[in-house]
Design an enzyme around this catalytic site. Sequence first.
Site: not given
Length: 441
Positions: A277-279, A281-282
């Site tokens: 969910h992070c790398i 999208l961020d």
Amino acid sequence: MKSTTTTGNLKKRLINKMATLGVIGLGYVGLPLAVEKAKAGFKTIGFDIQESKVDMVNSGNNYIGDVVNEDLKEIVKSGLLIATTDFARVAQADCVCICVPTPLDEYQQPDISYVKASAESIVPYMHKDMLIVLESTTYPGTTEELIKPILETSGLKCGEDFYLAFSPERVDPGNLIYKTKNTPKVVGGITPECTDVAAALYESILEAPIHRVSSPAVAEMEKILENTYRNVNIGLVNELAILSHKMGINFWEVVDAAKSKPYGFQAFYPGPGLGGHCIPLDPYYLSWKAREYGFHTSMIESSMMVNDRMPEYCAERSSKILNRQKKAVNGSRILVLGVAYKQDIEDFRESPAIRVIEELEKEGAEVVYFDPFVPEYREHGKVKKGELELTAELIRSADIVIVTTAHTMVDYDFVQEHAKAIFDTKNAMKNVKNRDNIELL
């Protein structure tokens, strides 16, 4: 701005474990945080809009891999943790952490509707000397530009009547060493008093250092930096892996050689794309915000392009392996090993393996998968069920086996023994001695 709140009162309640703590969002970030708060001795209220999650928590049934089942049962039984869908109970909390998803919309732009809705749900129940902390990863400026004005519609003034800070979550699902409890925490408040109280909260819960920064924007940018750093470096090794394949060079051996240098190099590895969910999208959050300043994050956007194309590239490489067997993708039976986005976890959010499957199915392949952690998954409204057991018959029935997640509980010697052809995108089979039917990314 000078704070007129009685900062010492809330800090004292935190130190004495007399404060009631709240967590909004009981997912991969929120539930582990709520559990740690309760384990530290605080009465903790977990809020979620999904009744199924609330019911599971209240019955002591865990659904997050990083939470110890016995810990959850014990704190629920003791009354230290209770979950609810009733946001009116926010009024009982002295501190509330917002841990809700921040996905991208269909146009790859930040969807902060969950964060906005969470802040709005707090407003009717706010009271003086209350702390609100946003933990959801988002673009720099969210806490000050979005959350603060919403909370101040309560009639209370930030920095005078209540405290507001940003403290980025650093959850790494499946990490055997660093959990919520022992991962250092970054905290940035609207005012120095806000930072001080937020730091006191985490100091009362965690066994890790608390790093204070001068503003929420610094803390927000810090989290973006963490994940963009990984995104850019993974994009670099993915691009070099593609080039190395063309040059007939084993890139995995290249990385192993490079990491023998004791300074100036950190090993990153190629793969079928980015997941979680992070790398993935961020960097989109940062590039979206950068446009407000007329700035284009060219290096970041280039790495995103490389990483986004990797599932398609892996499908193309698979088709070339099949072609050498005089088989077309259309009509071939393909076995994919692993749909979780990383090894030994059940999380398949943004998993590149699912995109590899979609690319192959578009070309007419019959794709089946096996993942000991993900028996089924839902994508685009459809459920795909995995194979229940990795048998010799299943492996032999496939024209090619594609390894897309390096789960450690898979017997790769067994896979190699029975497979016609293998495309290993994760170097999961590095210890298999017979490599006649194995091709590496």
